[in-house]
Scaffold this motif. Structure first.
Motif, PDB file in Angstrom:
ATOM      1  N   PHE A  14     -17.628  22.653 -49.876  1.00 13.59           N
ATOM      2  CA  PHE A  14     -18.852  22.362 -50.617  1.00 13.59           C
ATOM      3  C   PHE A  14     -19.559  23.655 -50.986  1.00 13.59           C
ATOM      4  CE2 PHE A  14     -18.626  18.394 -47.973  1.00 13.59           C
ATOM      5  CZ  PHE A  14     -18.264  17.578 -49.024  1.00 13.59           C
ATOM      6  N   ASP A  15     -20.201  23.642 -52.152  1.00 10.93           N
ATOM      7  CA  ASP A  15     -20.969  24.821 -52.562  1.00 10.93           C
ATOM      8  C   ASP A  15     -22.156  25.037 -51.637  1.00 10.93           C
ATOM      9  OD1 ASP A  15     -19.289  25.421 -54.601  1.00 10.93           O
ATOM     10  OD2 ASP A  15     -20.418  24.282 -56.100  1.00 10.93           O
ATOM     11  N   SER A  16     -22.700  23.949 -51.072  1.00 11.99           N
ATOM     12  CA  SER A  16     -23.768  24.065 -50.069  1.00 11.99           C
ATOM     13  C   SER A  16     -23.742  22.810 -49.216  1.00 11.99           C
ATOM     14  CB  SER A  16     -25.135  24.208 -50.732  1.00 11.99           C
ATOM     15  OG  SER A  16     -25.428  23.075 -51.514  1.00 11.99           O
ATOM     16  N   PRO A  17     -23.836  22.915 -47.873  1.00 11.32           N
ATOM     17  CA  PRO A  17     -23.851  21.730 -47.025  1.00 11.32           C
ATOM     18  C   PRO A  17     -25.054  20.858 -47.356  1.00 11.32           C
ATOM     19  CG  PRO A  17     -23.460  23.720 -45.736  1.00 11.32           C
ATOM     20  CD  PRO A  17     -23.864  24.165 -47.110  1.00 11.32           C
ATOM     21  N   LEU A  43     -25.837  26.286 -34.923  1.00  7.57           N
ATOM     22  CA  LEU A  43     -25.896  27.614 -35.533  1.00  7.57           C
ATOM     23  C   LEU A  43     -24.919  27.685 -36.696  1.00  7.57           C
ATOM     24  CD1 LEU A  43     -26.017  29.883 -32.358  1.00  7.57           C
ATOM     25  CD2 LEU A  43     -27.901  29.333 -33.894  1.00  7.57           C
ATOM     26  N   MET A  44     -25.256  28.475 -37.706  1.00  4.53           N
ATOM     27  CA  MET A  44     -24.356  28.693 -38.834  1.00  4.53           C
ATOM     28  C   MET A  44     -24.538  30.117 -39.322  1.00  4.53           C
ATOM     29  SD  MET A  44     -26.132  26.825 -42.107  1.00  4.53           S
ATOM     30  CE  MET A  44     -26.141  25.224 -41.334  1.00  4.53           C
ATOM     31  N   PRO A  45     -23.536  30.666 -39.975  1.00  2.24           N
ATOM     32  CA  PRO A  45     -23.668  32.032 -40.492  1.00  2.24           C
ATOM     33  C   PRO A  45     -24.820  32.120 -41.493  1.00  2.24           C
ATOM     34  CG  PRO A  45     -21.377  31.310 -40.557  1.00  2.24           C
ATOM     35  CD  PRO A  45     -22.207  30.110 -40.208  1.00  2.24           C
ATOM     36  N   LEU A  46     -25.475  33.286 -41.496  1.00  2.00           N
ATOM     37  CA  LEU A  46     -26.589  33.486 -42.423  1.00  2.00           C
ATOM     38  C   LEU A  46     -26.131  33.331 -43.877  1.00  2.00           C
ATOM     39  CD1 LEU A  46     -28.399  36.545 -40.772  1.00  2.00           C
ATOM     40  CD2 LEU A  46     -29.211  34.179 -40.892  1.00  2.00           C
ATOM     41  N   GLU A  47     -24.874  33.725 -44.150  1.00  2.00           N
ATOM     42  CA  GLU A  47     -24.358  33.610 -45.506  1.00  2.00           C
ATOM     43  C   GLU A  47     -24.333  32.154 -45.963  1.00  2.00           C
ATOM     44  OE1 GLU A  47     -20.333  34.719 -48.108  1.00  2.00           O
ATOM     45  OE2 GLU A  47     -20.468  35.238 -45.973  1.00  2.00           O
ATOM     46  N   ASP A  48     -23.942  31.236 -45.022  1.00  2.00           N
ATOM     47  CA  ASP A  48     -23.919  29.810 -45.369  1.00  2.00           C
ATOM     48  C   ASP A  48     -25.332  29.274 -45.551  1.00  2.00           C
ATOM     49  OD1 ASP A  48     -21.219  29.882 -45.261  1.00  2.00           O
ATOM     50  OD2 ASP A  48     -21.023  28.914 -43.297  1.00  2.00           O
ATOM     51  N   MET A  49     -26.264  29.742 -44.700  1.00  4.76           N
ATOM     52  CA  MET A  49     -27.658  29.311 -44.832  1.00  4.76           C
ATOM     53  C   MET A  49     -28.224  29.762 -46.181  1.00  4.76           C
ATOM     54  SD  MET A  49     -30.288  27.744 -43.701  1.00  4.76           S
ATOM     55  CE  MET A  49     -30.040  27.496 -41.936  1.00  4.76           C
ATOM     56  N   LYS A  79     -26.514  30.233 -48.950  1.00  5.93           N
ATOM     57  CA  LYS A  79     -25.951  29.351 -49.971  1.00  5.93           C
ATOM     58  C   LYS A  79     -26.689  28.010 -49.995  1.00  5.93           C
ATOM     59  CE  LYS A  79     -21.241  31.199 -50.019  1.00  5.93           C
ATOM     60  NZ  LYS A  79     -19.810  30.922 -49.747  1.00  5.93           N
ATOM     61  N   GLN A  80     -27.041  27.519 -48.783  1.00  4.98           N
ATOM     62  CA  GLN A  80     -27.798  26.260 -48.714  1.00  4.98           C
ATOM     63  C   GLN A  80     -29.088  26.354 -49.501  1.00  4.98           C
ATOM     64  OE1 GLN A  80     -28.824  24.979 -44.818  1.00  4.98           O
ATOM     65  NE2 GLN A  80     -26.792  24.176 -44.324  1.00  4.98           N
ATOM     66  N   MET A  81     -29.820  27.432 -49.266  1.00  2.00           N
ATOM     67  CA  MET A  81     -31.135  27.567 -49.882  1.00  2.00           C
ATOM     68  C   MET A  81     -31.022  27.731 -51.399  1.00  2.00           C
ATOM     69  SD  MET A  81     -32.836  27.059 -47.279  1.00  2.00           S
ATOM     70  CE  MET A  81     -34.417  27.135 -48.077  1.00  2.00           C
ATOM     71  N   ILE A  82     -30.004  28.483 -51.843  1.00  2.00           N
ATOM     72  CA  ILE A  82     -29.811  28.659 -53.299  1.00  2.00           C
ATOM     73  C   ILE A  82     -29.489  27.325 -53.941  1.00  2.00           C
ATOM     74  CG2 ILE A  82     -28.281  29.675 -55.042  1.00  2.00           C
ATOM     75  CD1 ILE A  82     -28.102  32.168 -53.239  1.00  2.00           C
ATOM     76  N   ARG A  83     -28.592  26.537 -53.306  1.00  2.77           N
ATOM     77  CA  ARG A  83     -28.227  25.247 -53.876  1.00  2.77           C
ATOM     78  C   ARG A  83     -29.409  24.275 -53.861  1.00  2.77           C
ATOM     79  NH1 ARG A  83     -25.264  24.880 -57.812  1.00  2.77           N
ATOM     80  NH2 ARG A  83     -23.349  26.013 -57.578  1.00  2.77           N
ATOM     81  N   LEU A  84     -30.206  24.341 -52.800  1.00  3.72           N
ATOM     82  CA  LEU A  84     -31.384  23.475 -52.717  1.00  3.72           C
ATOM     83  C   LEU A  84     -32.368  23.812 -53.835  1.00  3.72           C
ATOM     84  CD1 LEU A  84     -32.971  21.293 -51.173  1.00  3.72           C
ATOM     85  CD2 LEU A  84     -33.951  23.120 -49.779  1.00  3.72           C
ATOM     86  N   ALA A  85     -32.533  25.127 -54.106  1.00  2.00           N
ATOM     87  CA  ALA A  85     -33.458  25.547 -55.163  1.00  2.00           C
ATOM     88  C   ALA A  85     -32.964  25.103 -56.539  1.00  2.00           C
ATOM     89  CB  ALA A  85     -33.637  27.070 -55.121  1.00  2.00           C
ATOM     90  N   LEU A  86     -31.664  25.252 -56.782  1.00  2.00           N
ATOM     91  CA  LEU A  86     -31.113  24.830 -58.076  1.00  2.00           C
ATOM     92  C   LEU A  86     -31.131  23.323 -58.219  1.00  2.00           C
ATOM     93  CD1 LEU A  86     -28.072  27.282 -58.453  1.00  2.00           C
ATOM     94  CD2 LEU A  86     -30.274  27.387 -59.615  1.00  2.00           C
ATOM     95  N   ASP A  87     -30.953  22.621 -57.094  1.00  2.00           N
ATOM     96  CA  ASP A  87     -31.028  21.155 -57.135  1.00  2.00           C
ATOM     97  C   ASP A  87     -32.436  20.700 -57.507  1.00  2.00           C
ATOM     98  OD1 ASP A  87     -30.158  18.544 -56.859  1.00  2.00           O
ATOM     99  OD2 ASP A  87     -30.612  18.463 -54.715  1.00  2.00           O
ATOM    100  N   LYS A 105     -25.489  36.508 -56.673  1.00  2.00           N
ATOM    101  CA  LYS A 105     -25.135  35.659 -55.530  1.00  2.00           C
ATOM    102  C   LYS A 105     -24.376  34.416 -55.992  1.00  2.00           C
ATOM    103  CE  LYS A 105     -28.819  37.213 -52.422  1.00  2.00           C
ATOM    104  NZ  LYS A 105     -27.872  37.771 -51.412  1.00  2.00           N
ATOM    105  N   LEU A 106     -24.759  33.886 -57.167  1.00  2.00           N
ATOM    106  CA  LEU A 106     -24.045  32.717 -57.688  1.00  2.00           C
ATOM    107  C   LEU A 106     -22.587  33.049 -57.998  1.00  2.00           C
ATOM    108  CD1 LEU A 106     -26.726  31.149 -60.063  1.00  2.00           C
ATOM    109  CD2 LEU A 106     -25.807  30.147 -57.967  1.00  2.00           C
ATOM    110  N   LYS A 107     -22.334  34.299 -58.449  1.00  2.00           N
ATOM    111  CA  LYS A 107     -20.946  34.708 -58.735  1.00  2.00           C
ATOM    112  C   LYS A 107     -20.093  34.672 -57.476  1.00  2.00           C
ATOM    113  CE  LYS A 107     -21.924  37.746 -62.686  1.00  2.00           C
ATOM    114  NZ  LYS A 107     -21.918  39.154 -63.164  1.00  2.00           N
ATOM    115  N   THR A 108     -20.682  35.066 -56.320  1.00  2.00           N
ATOM    116  CA  THR A 108     -19.913  35.066 -55.068  1.00  2.00           C
ATOM    117  C   THR A 108     -19.716  33.662 -54.519  1.00  2.00           C
ATOM    118  OG1 THR A 108     -21.888  35.306 -53.676  1.00  2.00           O
ATOM    119  CG2 THR A 108     -20.877  37.332 -54.518  1.00  2.00           C
TER     120      THR A 108
END
Length: 565
Positions: free
Chosen positions: A503-506, A518-524, A526-534, A560-563
């Motif tokens: 998934f692009d974001s959990p 706990l989850m990696p900061l990188e995954d967190m 991605k979560q926040m970016i996807r939540l903002a775009l949603d 960040k979206l490219k990665t």
């Protein structure tokens, strides 16, 4: 009636056969018999076919009565002696030496006939070619010109032949080839005795290693210019056709490719089917990834324009400076780099459908020009004055709120109403998750064919995971997840572990901020970016708001979206 000379031939080898063929053509000579000890000699067969008597022995030959002339063509002294001894006194004997002389004369006669034949063919060829031809000897004396020479230069053959090229055209290619003994190519000069400017190719004539003269072939520059203009015009037609071919496409999807049983989705599908039966403008709205382009394809496929072009334009992807040129084309020389006339998207879509994706991102100036096309179905190319009429069905799509944009002055209200004749609102995937299993089944079949896989289905846990996910990227995101899952899976059933990290974001996000999983900061992140775009949308304006809410620059968000892709 004159009596014919009766002739017999002994020896039907090469010489005897040549004599036979020549004498058989002479009216006052009658060949009575031919003789050769080899029955397989082709000369005997030729005589038989002509109805001439044949024999294999001298005894049989000498029994033939009343021969006026016997031609001995074997060259054998023994045969000559026997013939001389046993022939009738009234028969004259021509021995091998005389026969050879006759054969030589015959062969030379045949060669001369062949030369005359070749000369006739060569004359016919030279007289028919469009290029002017002139031939001169080593002394410069002009020996030949073809009719095209006189046509091009207006100099008659009687005036040209016999004159000297060094006096008539001393600077021409023919004189130069005679002086240098070298070929001359693309020589530009005037033909002496006329004012005709020509391009010439000349070459020495070499016979048995020695120069025997030279020949020149030329065309007037006016003919070459005409050919160049014709070639230029033909190339322009080819370029225009190639441009059309490269840009024109047909629709790739039909209504059978649109999957969904949710009432809101079925309502949009039914309205789209009705819209396909008319040429009315259609506006398709919905979040990114909901299938707006698929609906546009399906409408075109089911319309009366199905066999005409389907042209897609992404209004957000074309630089503003090129938008007008892309839509309406431009005339040659309108701006730097405009080396030829270019057909615009409206030209290419004539008779068919143009799909304007992300119409909300079109600049205001172009909105006004598009409004005129919708109203009048006519436009002018950039830099042009000619009004071009078209017949184009317009389907537009947007993920933005056009009514709100019209109130803010960011989108022309009159254009919005012109586009919004038939509006299709496509629901986001999260509002009809019951359609996910049908989409998954279709995608498994598609990717099995694409990747040569043999996936059957998902595990119940994997399907449950898909149903719980919020799908901010809608059907497009579901397609990407399934494609990646099938690429990485070697089993017939795709497990939930194979899906979990794709998934692009959990989703959904944890609701508490206490200590939990706990989850990696990188995954967190991605979560926040996807939540903002949603929340704000995936459009250019939505990304600006998302970057502001996340307190990062817009450039950082794009990086960040490219990665994440």
């Amino acid at each position: 009636m004159a009596l014919k000379v009766r002739v017999g031939i002994v020896g039907m080898g090469r010489g005897g056969t040549a004599v036979y063929k020549t004498l058989s053509k002479i009216d006052h000579i009658e060949i009575i018999v031919v003789c050769d000890r080899s029955d397989k000699n082709p000369g005997l067969e030729t005589a038989r076919q002509d109805g001439v008597a044949t024999c294999l022995t001298l005894e049989a030959f000498l029994k033939v009565p009343n021969l006026d002339v016997i031609i001995e063509a074997t060259g054998s002294p023994k045969v000559q002696e026997e013939l001389e001894r046993k022939k009738a006194k009234s028969s004259a004997l021509i021995e091998a030496q005389g026969a050879n002389l006759m054969m030589y004369i015959i062969e030379e006669t045949e060669k001369l006939a062949n030369i005359k034949h070749l000369k006739g063919e060569l004359d016919a060829i030279l007289n028919s070619v469009q290029e002017a031809i002139e031939v001169a000897g080593t002394d410069g004396k002009i020996k030949y010109i073809n009719p095209s020479f006189s046509r091009v230069t207006s100099i008659p053959a009687s005036q040209r032949i016999g004159s000297n090229i060094f006096a008539a055209s001393p600077d021409g290619a023919l004189a130069r080839a005679l002086r240098t003994h070298e070929p001359v190519f693309a020589h530009r000069s005037q033909v002496g005795g006329s004012k005709v400017e020509v391009i010439s190719n000349a070459s020495p004539i070499i016979v048995e290693g020695k120069i025997a003269g030279a020949v020149v072939v030329f065309q007037p520059l006016t003919d070459i210019y005409k050919l160049m203009e014709q070639l230029k015009a033909s190339n322009q037609v080819i370029d225009d056709l190639q441009s059309r071919i490269n840009q024109i496409s047909t629709s790739s999807y039909t209504f059978d490719d649109l999957i969904g049983s949710h009432p809101e989705f079925k309502s949009a599908l039914n309205l789209a089917r009705k819209a396909a039966q008319s040429s009315s403008t259609v506006l398709i709205s919905g979040e990114s990834g909901t299938g707006k382009e698929l609906f546009a394809h399906a409408i075109h496929s089911a319309s009366s324009r199905f066999d005409k072009p389907f042209i897609k334009v992404n209004c957000a992807a074309i630089p503003e400076t090129l938008l007008e040129s892309e839509f309406f084309g431009h005339e040659k020389g309108t701006f730097t780099g405009a080396l030829k006339t270019k057909l615009g998207k409206m030209d290419l879509a004539n008779g068919g459908t143009i799909f304007l994706d992300e119409i909300g991102d079109m600049n205001p100036y172009l909105q006004a020009k598009l409004l005129r096309v919708l109203q009048e179905m006519e436009f002018e190319r950039v830099g042009g004055t000619k009004t071009i009429k078209v017949d184009v069905r317009v389907i537009a799509a947007t993920n933005r709120n056009l009514p709100a944009m019209t109130k803010q002055g960011d989108f022309r209200e009159d254009l919005y109403y012109r586009l919004n004749v038939i509006e299709l609102r496509l629901p986001p995937l999260r509002s009809h998750k019951e359609d996910i299993p049908a989409h998954v089944h279709s995608l498994i079949g598609k990717f099995n064919r694409k990747f040569g896989k043999h996936v059957v289905s998902l595990t119940s846990q994997a399907e449950e995971l898909l149903l719980k996910y919020n799908w901010p990227g809608n059907i497009r995101e579901l397609q990407n997840v399934m494609e990646r899952a099938m690429l990485t899976s070697d089993e017939e059933l795709i497990s939930h572990q194979a899906i979990l990290n794709l998934f692009d974001s959990p989703s959904p996000l944890p609701q508490d901020h206490g200590i939990g999983e706990l989850m990696p900061l990188e995954d967190m992140e991605k979560q926040m970016i996807r939540l903002a775009l949603d929340r704000f949308g995936d459009s250019a304006a939505g990304k600006k708001q998302a970057a502001k809410a996340l307190k990062i620059s817009l450039a950082t968000l794009y990086n960040k979206l490219k990665t994440m892709t």
